[in-house]
Design a protein around this motif. Structure first.
Motif, PDB file in Angstrom:
ATOM      1  N   TYR A  13     -36.805 -20.843  -3.525  1.00  0.00           N
ATOM      2  CA  TYR A  13     -36.872 -19.682  -4.138  1.00  0.00           C
ATOM      3  C   TYR A  13     -38.150 -19.727  -4.951  1.00  0.00           C
ATOM      4  CZ  TYR A  13     -32.102 -18.705  -2.861  1.00  0.00           C
ATOM      5  OH  TYR A  13     -30.956 -18.052  -2.186  1.00  0.00           O
ATOM      6  N   ILE A  67     -30.899 -11.802  -7.382  1.00  0.00           N
ATOM      7  CA  ILE A  67     -29.996 -13.054  -7.966  1.00  0.00           C
ATOM      8  C   ILE A  67     -29.747 -12.453  -9.576  1.00  0.00           C
ATOM      9  CG2 ILE A  67     -30.690 -14.730  -6.317  1.00  0.00           C
ATOM     10  CD1 ILE A  67     -32.509 -15.814  -8.589  1.00  0.00           C
ATOM     11  N   ARG A  68     -28.787 -13.170 -10.238  1.00  0.00           N
ATOM     12  CA  ARG A  68     -28.819 -13.057 -11.709  1.00  0.00           C
ATOM     13  C   ARG A  68     -28.792 -14.348 -12.148  1.00  0.00           C
ATOM     14  NH1 ARG A  68     -26.980  -8.068 -12.749  1.00  0.00           N
ATOM     15  NH2 ARG A  68     -26.845  -8.628 -15.064  1.00  0.00           N
ATOM     16  N   ARG A  69     -29.513 -14.527 -13.375  1.00  0.00           N
ATOM     17  CA  ARG A  69     -29.934 -15.797 -14.009  1.00  0.00           C
ATOM     18  C   ARG A  69     -29.713 -15.792 -15.392  1.00  0.00           C
ATOM     19  NH1 ARG A  69     -34.980 -15.803 -14.438  1.00  0.00           N
ATOM     20  NH2 ARG A  69     -35.466 -18.015 -14.610  1.00  0.00           N
ATOM     21  N   ASN A  70     -29.341 -16.746 -15.865  1.00  0.00           N
ATOM     22  CA  ASN A  70     -28.851 -17.051 -17.568  1.00  0.00           C
ATOM     23  C   ASN A  70     -30.223 -17.395 -18.147  1.00  0.00           C
ATOM     24  OD1 ASN A  70     -26.345 -16.436 -17.235  1.00  0.00           O
ATOM     25  ND2 ASN A  70     -25.413 -18.715 -16.923  1.00  0.00           N
ATOM     26  N   GLU A  71     -30.465 -16.444 -19.080  1.00  0.00           N
ATOM     27  CA  GLU A  71     -31.737 -16.880 -19.879  1.00  0.00           C
ATOM     28  C   GLU A  71     -31.235 -16.711 -21.347  1.00  0.00           C
ATOM     29  OE1 GLU A  71     -34.822 -14.279 -19.084  1.00  0.00           O
ATOM     30  OE2 GLU A  71     -35.082 -14.644 -17.015  1.00  0.00           O
ATOM     31  N   ARG A  89     -27.419 -16.610 -25.169  1.00  0.00           N
ATOM     32  CA  ARG A  89     -27.421 -16.640 -23.670  1.00  0.00           C
ATOM     33  C   ARG A  89     -27.269 -14.922 -23.126  1.00  0.00           C
ATOM     34  NH1 ARG A  89     -23.531 -19.743 -22.094  1.00  0.00           N
ATOM     35  NH2 ARG A  89     -24.724 -21.499 -21.725  1.00  0.00           N
ATOM     36  N   GLN A  91     -27.445 -12.467 -19.608  1.00  0.00           N
ATOM     37  CA  GLN A  91     -27.401 -12.740 -17.884  1.00  0.00           C
ATOM     38  C   GLN A  91     -28.355 -11.562 -17.321  1.00  0.00           C
ATOM     39  OE1 GLN A  91     -24.217 -11.956 -15.263  1.00  0.00           O
ATOM     40  NE2 GLN A  91     -24.440 -13.966 -14.867  1.00  0.00           N
ATOM     41  N   SER A  94     -32.901 -10.470 -11.480  1.00  0.00           N
ATOM     42  CA  SER A  94     -34.271 -11.011 -11.032  1.00  0.00           C
ATOM     43  C   SER A  94     -34.266 -10.696  -9.515  1.00  0.00           C
ATOM     44  CB  SER A  94     -34.568 -12.592 -11.235  1.00  0.00           C
ATOM     45  OG  SER A  94     -34.342 -12.801 -12.554  1.00  0.00           O
ATOM     46  N   THR A 144     -40.543 -20.624 -12.272  1.00  0.00           N
ATOM     47  CA  THR A 144     -39.538 -21.086 -13.191  1.00  0.00           C
ATOM     48  C   THR A 144     -38.995 -22.422 -12.919  1.00  0.00           C
ATOM     49  OG1 THR A 144     -37.432 -20.373 -14.295  1.00  0.00           O
ATOM     50  CG2 THR A 144     -38.131 -19.692 -12.090  1.00  0.00           C
ATOM     51  N   GLU A 146     -36.274 -23.575 -12.474  1.00  0.00           N
ATOM     52  CA  GLU A 146     -35.088 -23.506 -11.527  1.00  0.00           C
ATOM     53  C   GLU A 146     -35.574 -23.571 -10.177  1.00  0.00           C
ATOM     54  OE1 GLU A 146     -32.134 -20.512 -12.712  1.00  0.00           O
ATOM     55  OE2 GLU A 146     -33.891 -20.080 -14.309  1.00  0.00           O
TER      56      GLU A 146
END
Length: 215
Positions: A13, A67-71, A89, A91, A94, A144, A146
């Protein structure tokens, strides 16, 4: 032009965030020159050299995925040295790229910070050795942390895979680089972005110099 290199990079990704999308992150269609430079600097960089991206080969189809990401809401700074993820946190959605692969063509130039022992041949050979062995100062990533980058040195033009893309694609305005103005305390007080009109011709994006780009 200085000593040139070719580096193949790939990953599952990528997220090359568009600066105009501040809440829900949206990726550019292809890797930006600033990300490409960051990858090379992760393999080898010293104050004596400055990397310049010449072109980016886009090897795989451009495929987006939601997708969904935790920031976390805030960023660490000198004033705020601690961040509690459980309290901040968030969500966020992206729009990322999936199954990416590129070849970075670049060269480096010597800077005014070079010492007596800093020669182009020295830094060129250091980069080749580190890239061949898969060494890096920190794991490079596609926008990023990740999304880590895998890489290998291309030493023969015959090893360059053919792109699946043909014809000309207008990718719109893309971020080329940014310069930072600091105050007496070393804090960033002004950021100047540089953009260029990116075109992908038969899978290749030619990258202009900062002087040729628009502010």
């Amino acid at each position: 032009m200085g000593y040139g290199i070719k580096l193949k990079v790939w990953g599952d990704y990528a997220l090359f965030s568009r600066p105009e999308m501040r809440v829900e992150r949206v990726s550019y269609d292809v890797m930006t020159p600033s990300v490409a430079r960051g990858i090379l600097e992760a393999v080898h960089w010293k104050p004596a050299i400055s990397w310049r991206i010449d072109r980016i080969h886009v090897l795989n189809p451009i495929v987006f995925d939601n997708i969904r990401r935790n920031e976390v809401e805030s960023k660490a700074s000198k004033r705020k040295t601690e961040i509690y993820a459980t309290e901040e946190r968030q969500q966020r959605a992206s729009l990322v790229l999936k199954d990416v692969a590129y070849i970075i063509e670049a060269h480096f130039e010597m800077t005014d910070k070079q010492g007596e022992e800093d020669t182009p041949e020295k830094h060129y050979n250091i980069f080749l050795r580190r890239a061949r062995q898969g060494q890096c100062f920190h794991r490079p990533y596609f926008g990023t942390r990740e999304f880590p980058v895998q890489f290998e040195l291309i030493e023969d033009d015959g090893d360059i895979a053919n792109s699946v893309h043909s014809g000309t694609v207008d990718l719109g305005y893309m971020l080329l680089d940014q310069t930072y103005q600091l105050n007496d305390k070393g804090e960033v007080v002004e950021v100047t972005p540089y953009f260029f009109r990116a075109e992908m011709i038969n899978g290749i994006v030619e990258v202009p110099s900062r002087r040729e780009a628009m502010r």
